[in-house]
Scaffold this active site. Structure first.
Site, PDB file in Angstrom:
ATOM      1  N   GLU A 129      -5.668  -8.871   0.998  1.00  0.00           N
ATOM      2  CA  GLU A 129      -6.196  -8.505   1.963  1.00  0.00           C
ATOM      3  C   GLU A 129      -7.705  -7.862   1.534  1.00  0.00           C
ATOM      4  O   GLU A 129      -8.073  -7.595   0.640  1.00  0.00           O
ATOM      5  CB  GLU A 129      -5.813  -7.084   2.690  1.00  0.00           C
ATOM      6  CG  GLU A 129      -4.301  -7.261   3.301  1.00  0.00           C
ATOM      7  CD  GLU A 129      -3.658  -6.010   4.026  1.00  0.00           C
ATOM      8  OE1 GLU A 129      -4.442  -5.192   4.581  1.00  0.00           O
ATOM      9  OE2 GLU A 129      -2.198  -5.749   3.845  1.00  0.00           O
ATOM     10  N   GLU A 152       0.683  -1.321   0.105  1.00  0.00           N
ATOM     11  CA  GLU A 152      -0.001   0.074  -0.068  1.00  0.00           C
ATOM     12  C   GLU A 152       0.746   1.136   0.004  1.00  0.00           C
ATOM     13  O   GLU A 152       0.623   2.195   0.724  1.00  0.00           O
ATOM     14  CB  GLU A 152      -0.992  -0.088   1.306  1.00  0.00           C
ATOM     15  CG  GLU A 152      -2.041  -1.102   1.117  1.00  0.00           C
ATOM     16  CD  GLU A 152      -3.207  -0.888   1.981  1.00  0.00           C
ATOM     17  OE1 GLU A 152      -3.454   0.006   2.777  1.00  0.00           O
ATOM     18  OE2 GLU A 152      -4.285  -1.867   1.971  1.00  0.00           O
TER      19      GLU A 152
HETATM   20  C1  BG6 Z   1      -4.058  -2.440   5.352  1.00  0.00           C
HETATM   21  C2  BG6 Z   1      -2.892  -2.745   5.949  1.00  0.00           C
HETATM   22  O1  BG6 Z   1      -4.253  -1.297   4.735  1.00  0.00           O
HETATM   23  O2  BG6 Z   1      -5.330  -2.547   6.333  1.00  0.00           O
HETATM   24  C3  BG6 Z   1      -2.739  -3.511   7.443  1.00  0.00           C
HETATM   25  O3  BG6 Z   1      -2.008  -3.327   4.737  1.00  0.00           O
HETATM   26  C4  BG6 Z   1      -3.899  -3.056   8.142  1.00  0.00           C
HETATM   27  O4  BG6 Z   1      -1.587  -3.113   7.713  1.00  0.00           O
HETATM   28  C5  BG6 Z   1      -5.061  -3.208   7.386  1.00  0.00           C
HETATM   29  O5  BG6 Z   1      -3.613  -3.489   9.323  1.00  0.00           O
HETATM   30  C6  BG6 Z   1      -6.413  -2.940   8.231  1.00  0.00           C
HETATM   31  O6  BG6 Z   1      -6.146  -1.504   8.734  1.00  0.00           O
HETATM   32  P1  BG6 Z   1      -6.456  -1.153  10.137  1.00  0.00           P
HETATM   33  O7  BG6 Z   1      -6.235   0.156  10.526  1.00  0.00           O
HETATM   34  O8  BG6 Z   1      -7.862  -1.645  10.500  1.00  0.00           O
HETATM   35  O9  BG6 Z   1      -5.469  -2.110  10.940  1.00  0.00           O
END
Ligand code: BG6
Length: 503
Positions: A377, A167
């Site tokens: 993700e 990202e």
């Molecule tokens: C993604 C990242 O954008 O979102 C992760 O690659 C991150 O590192 C995930 O944990 C979820 O975001 P958050 O802020 O809810 O942890």
């Protein structure tokens, strides 16, 4: 396209989950690891825990891999901590760091799970930061090259799938929140983020080139965070605002990775704003050589773009504490504003829950770039603790995953090439801003922000549901999914928006 039957997932589809070193490992001062900038950043997110223990995967990796195997995983995406591999400026490779990742990789392979490794997930070693001022100095390019080459040499005999930078787009868009912009005023950041971004592009390019040079049969891609932006209305200005938002939050990155040159939108944007990204002779030739093999896509949610109110001051959207309704929507005067989508529900952090955005993203990316894609993700962040029966009944996560994965399937049937789904996350782990208060795991880890507890693993209901789906290669949904196929499942106005929207 309207589809007649449930989607068919390709044979050998990679079913797994994702994590990142600093969010899952803990053991920050063990095994020769030195601090990284995100360790320091995580300490600023009070009242939430920092990353010093988190899920303690460093000490539990065998147990975690055994659980992955039990779930039926065929892939696992994780990242390497740069400061575990190269702890200091002398470039000495840390044998304990190499041993930890060798053990993890070997454990995965023995369990029939294909490792997919991210080289950089927000965790620059502090020594690199001190030496080069983070991404500000071109000296980091060589240092990054040395680090990634070390990883390819040490692990490339067994690891064939690599991801360059996680990202990069979000690190620039949310630079202040993720600590990349530390110490800079808003005005300085507006200019310097493009210079930093250019250096990151060169590092990404170095990683792609080195992977192809050093890893036999190696494949590598970037990991953009993709949040599709739907126009708020058919008002023409909303359309342009949504396009501006797509450009300034993702498209300029994706175009660069795929076409290996800056697109005309960003070149004109720099010219208009008097921004010099400090491109040097030879840089674009290097980028041109970095031909990626696929896109790894992170996609959790969609957003809504609208004409920005010129009287508002600039805001960057965030919900810091997970109290529903507190999200401050981004407003960039002259470019775009973001807003609540009344047709979808949200998580407690006000992230839109929108399974169709997964189908939309994959179709959009496929149409634009014609490169295979891997979902690295997607996931549902929630406040959770063990119930009186000692379990976690996360039906909301099952619903989220079921609908998102089904929409991956529909995108495949629409024509997109997708070769795996790795949601965030396998075990609970540290959130970027909300410690252990925001959990994503299929497996609960018994620890909280104020009490480390015993770190025991508990399979959530979603673990069992996902396991069945994996083992049937995307056949056993546990529910009739036909409504998704022909849009008979319409999007009703979300419960909390009923009084605001008249249909
Ligand atoms: C993604 C990242 O954008 O979102 C992760 O690659 C991150 O590192 C995930 O944990 C979820 O975001 P958050 O802020 O809810 O942890």
């Amino acid at each position: 396209m309207r589809h007649i039957a449930d989607p068919v997932f390709p044979k050998n589809f990679f079913w797994g989950a994702s994590s990142a070193a600093w969010q899952v490992e803990g053991a920050v001062a063990e095994g020769g690891r030195t601090p990284s900038i995100i360790d320091l950043n995580s300490k600023t997110k009070k009242p939430f825990a920092d990353n010093s223990i988190t899920a303690d995967h460093y000490h539990h990796y065998k147990e975690d891999v055994a659980l992955m195997k039990e779930c039926g995983f065929t892939s696992y995406r994780f990242s390497i901590s740069w400061s575990r591999i190269i702890p200091a400026a002398d470039r000495k490779v840390n044998p304990e760091g190499i041993a930890f990742y060798n053990n993890l990789i070997n454990e995965l392979i023995a369990a029939g799970i294909t490792p997919i490794i991210t080289l950089y997930h927000y965790d620059m070693p502090v020594w690199v930061d001190e030496k080069f001022g983070g991404w500000h100095d071109r000296g980091i390019i060589d240092e990054f090259d040395f680090y990634v080459r070390t990883c390819f040499k040490e692990f490339g005999d067994r690891v064939k799938y690599w991801l360059s930078i996680n990202e990069q787009n979000m690190q620039i868009v949310y630079g202040k929140w993720l600590g990349v912009a530390k110490g800079l005023s808003d005005e300085e950041w507006e200019v310097q983020k493009w210079q930093i971004n250019h250096i990151m592009n060169l590092c990404h390019a170095k990683a792609v080139i080195a992977c192809h040079e050093l890893v036999e049969g190696g494949k590598i891609g970037p990991v953009p965070g993709y949040v599709p932006i739907y126009p708020k209305s058919c008002r023409p200005e909303d359309q342009i605002a949504a396009m501006n938002a797509e450009e300034l939050t993702q498209k300029i990155w994706d175009d660069l990775y795929a076409y290996r040159e800056y697109n005309t939108f960003i070149k004109n944007y720099w010219k208009e704003h008097n921004i010099d990204p400090l491109i040097q002779p030879g840089d674009m030739e290097l980028i041109a050589r970095a031909k990626i093999d696929f896109f790894a896509v992170n996609c959790y949610r969609s957003d809504v773009g609208k004409y920005p109110d010129p009287s508002y001051t600039q805001e960057i959207g965030l919900n810091k504490y997970g109290r529903k309704g507190e999200f401050i929507y981004t407003n960039l005067p002259g470019e775009y504003a973001l807003d609540r989508n009344p047709y979808v529900e949200t998580t407690d952090w006000d992230w839109h829950i929108d399974p169709v955005c997964m189908r939309y993203s994959l179709r959009y990316m496929w149409d634009h770039y014609h490169l295979p894609m891997l979902i690295t993700e997607a996931g549902y962040g929630a406040h959770e603790d063990l119930g009186p029966d000692g379990k976690i009944h996360d039906d909301y996560r099952i619903d989220y995953l079921r609908d998102y994965i089904y929409n991956v399937g529909l995108a495949i049937e629409d024509g997109a090439e997708v070769w795996g789904f790795n949601p965030w996350s396998f075990t609970d782990l540290l959130s970027t801003g909300n410690g252990m208060a925001k959990r994503y795991g299929l497996v609960f880890v018994n620890t909280t922000d104020d009490d480390v507890r015993d770190l025991k693993r508990y399979k959530k209901d979603s673990f069992y549901w996902y396991s069945k789906l994996i083992k049937s290669n995307g056949r056993e949904w546990g529910k009739d999914m036909s409504a998704w196929r022909d849009f008979t499942k319409t999007s009703p106005v979300a419960s909390d928006m009923k009084d605001k929207v008249k249909e």
